[in-house]
Design an enzyme around this catalytic site. Structure first.
Site, PDB file in Angstrom:
ATOM      1  N   GLY A  88      -1.295 -25.779  46.220  1.00 19.87           N
ATOM      2  CA  GLY A  88      -2.017 -27.020  46.472  1.00 19.87           C
ATOM      3  C   GLY A  88      -3.386 -26.749  47.052  1.00 19.87           C
ATOM      4  O   GLY A  88      -3.543 -25.852  47.877  1.00 19.87           O
ATOM      5  N   VAL A 104      -2.711 -26.500  53.741  1.00 22.06           N
ATOM      6  CA  VAL A 104      -2.793 -27.605  54.703  1.00 22.06           C
ATOM      7  C   VAL A 104      -1.536 -27.657  55.568  1.00 22.06           C
ATOM      8  O   VAL A 104      -1.541 -28.257  56.630  1.00 22.06           O
ATOM      9  CB  VAL A 104      -2.999 -28.973  54.016  1.00 22.06           C
ATOM     10  N   ASP A 105      -0.466 -27.028  55.111  1.00 21.84           N
ATOM     11  CA  ASP A 105       0.803 -27.086  55.847  1.00 21.84           C
ATOM     12  C   ASP A 105       0.785 -26.257  57.129  1.00 21.84           C
ATOM     13  O   ASP A 105       1.633 -26.447  57.994  1.00 21.84           O
ATOM     14  CB  ASP A 105       1.953 -26.590  54.962  1.00 21.84           C
TER      15      ASP A 105
END
Lengths: 393, 393
Positions: free
Chosen positions: A12, A135-136
């Protein structure tokens, strides 16, 4: 640097993954007259021979990359198999590629690791360095991952603004549920704490995968919050689970959790399930907010520190490869939180590949759904300045 | 100006509704030494006698209001009944209120209209002027409504950024569905066209309530788009309907549209329904984005023109009341699109109350799901400048 370099992006996107790409390109240009190839759609496109020659990309476009969302080279989630390795080596040789830079998460680090090991074992010299991205924020060995601070800023702004709206609309809607991405960990949901300055302000409850939900206590906490403040603003990580380990996103019915259909792919969401439960069990009207990947590409909500670090990680990857280092991922090390200062380091890929880093216990409240002061100290400098609003009452 | 003034906010907030409030407060302060009262939670709070004295609000806080999201006074959706009118008049007399300013949509205009008419018929002098507000842009008599340009900017930025992500992730997800608010009209969904510069860029399909969806054609359009560009980015207004008038948000099953449960209150959404249909019918993986009211409160994504107009409308309402005019709503009249110029005017409240303005035919394509060049000309200046990104392929 001798020979060509190959750059790719995987998984992602983040709002700053292209800043890392710009850092890699500029880093190579300063050190090498060799070609720079981009993989279109990551290793998937590379295996199809789909390469983009970035050598003559105008400097102005490289500059624009620093503020461009998405994965400008195209991305993939395809995992490398053993059968792919000879083909990879064949293509590397064909283009005389001696440097491999991949920007991605733990699966991506595994890919570099295997390609590099295969090349070494078959006598082809290749320097492979990973640039962290997700982003996690669930990569081990680094204080945080590039991409996380900007996605966190998106969540903070959304909850700050949505929280004001919810407070002002409390005569109409009694609750709002904001869902963040983050499949296995609650780092992004937890970041919403930065939006809160007073007890009555959002968020009131932060539900993360690390703290399974107990339905009765959740309902009681919502009711207590509404009794105190007139409304309840809930932030929920998409991967939150019930006590028995069932994903909340799987629940389709209010009283039976047996009808299981997992996650957003099935058109379900944790926020939807909780919305329905609050409506059915407590008779409340409220709304859900599910921006999904919009938090991963909001180029106007980038954290300045994040952009700087993402770019610096790209440059550092090139510096490491140029020094002959290989099989490592660049890491961010925090030397001070206030004022915020960082240095860059490295970690062997095998320590990163296929691992995830949940939020540590000391960042969460022991019971209930909130975060600790230690976490607030951790997250505040990453998010950047947040504007102040008027309050009339 | 003689006597006190009363200000209130109603309905869903916008990102600039508090700029109108600031305009009203500053307009009154320049002309009057009288008190300024704010209704807490609109007419609902007023009927409970819940007034906020804004007379001594520091200038700095009034300034901050211009950039504060939410409805700073609190909002309501309660409608005034005939039985409420004597109580309203009693409270107006009690506080010697001679000026009534409400910021809201068509229901709010109806409220001022009725209060003003009741006071006139019972011999109490009251000047009532409405300030338009709604992100839906569905008020008649005005080129557009304050709040719409900023919400449109939120949609444009989301679709621009989300579109880049979707294009780059096309090997993973074949479609994305972005849902906008706007119950009866498609103004906000349509605004997403500003994000598009090339045919392959998002949005590809814009589904609005004014153009009922035909399932077969919708599916064919999605397939055709994916065949052409590798992915499909769909923007859908929450109020979109099927050909037979059934809300898309009501559909729970792929083949039967008989199991009706309306809208977000029921935990349903048009985007969810369409997501499930594309998954079941075409076997595609994709995602939905439902930011809901976040588009109505994004203070960092305000259109500069919108903030300026919202503030100016507040000031103009005071100027009209000061001239002895009453029973009107301030309107925005566009004198030029390029460069954008506007003037302010007025319209009698009875021409606005309880009416909605759908998108005119000439703003939509005759068949299919897209907008016309005439609409692009209308929307572009309202949204403001949009950044340029790098494109590598």
């Amino acid at each position: 640097m001798k020979g060509a370099a190959l750059v790719g992006q995987s998984g992602g996107p983040t709002s700053v993954i292209n800043a890392s790409l710009a850092g890699i390109i500029e880093g190579i240009r300063e050190r090498s007259g060799g070609r720079i190839y981009g993989m279109r759609f990551g290793i998937e496109g590379f295996l199809e021979g789909d390469l983009l020659d970035l050598s003559s990309l105008p400097d102005q476009e490289v500059g624009l990359l620093k503020a461009t969302p998405g994965s400008a080279l195209g991305s993939t989630r395809r995992k490398l198999t053993d059968e792919d390795l000879p083909r990879v080596r064949e293509l590397l040789e064909k283009y005389d590629i001696r440097y491999l830079f991949l920007i991605g998460g733990n699966d991506t680090m595994e890919t570099i690791h295997r390609v590099e090991a295969y090349c070494r074992s078959t006598g082809y010299e290749l320097f492979g360095v990973g640039v962290p991205k997700t982003v996690d924020n669930d990569l081990v060995g680094t204080d945080h991952t590039p991409g996380y601070p900007s996605a966190a800023r998106y969540v903070v702004l959304s909850v700050l603004q949505g929280g004001r709206l919810a407070a002002d609309m409390q005569r109409v809607d009694k609750f709002a549920i904001h869902q963040t991405v983050g499949r296995d960990t609650g780092w992004l949901a937890a970041a919403s704490v930065v939006a809160k300055r007073r007890p009555d302000e959002a968020p009131h409850l932060i539900c993360v995968p690390e703290r399974p939900l107990t339905l009765d206590r959740f309902l009681a906490d919502v009711e207590r919050t509404i009794a105190s403040f007139g409304y309840c603003y809930i932030v929920v990580g998409e991967g939150v689970v019930w006590e028995d380990g069932t994903p909340v996103s799987a629940s389709q019915e209010k009283d039976s959790f047996s009808n299981i259909e997992f996650g957003a792919m099935g058109g379900a969401s944790a926020a939807l399930t909780l919305h329905r439960i609050l409506k059915d069990r407590l008779g409340l009207r409220g709304e859900f907010q599910i921006p999904e990947s919009l938090a991963m590409c909001a180029s106007d909500r980038v954290s300045a520190i994040d952009r700087e670090e993402a770019y610096a990680c790209g440059r550092r990857a090139v510096a490491y490869a140029n020094e002959g280092r290989s099989g490592i991922m660049v890491t961010i090390e925090r030397s001070s939180s206030n004022p915020y200062r960082f240095t860059l380091g490295s970690i062997p890929l095998e320590e990163v590949a296929r691992k995830t880093k949940p939020m540590p216990d000391e960042f969460l409240t022991p019971e209930g759904y909130f975060v600790s002061e230690a976490f607030e100290e951790y997250i505040r400098p990453l998010v950047g300045d947040i504007e102040r609003f008027a309050r009339l009452f």
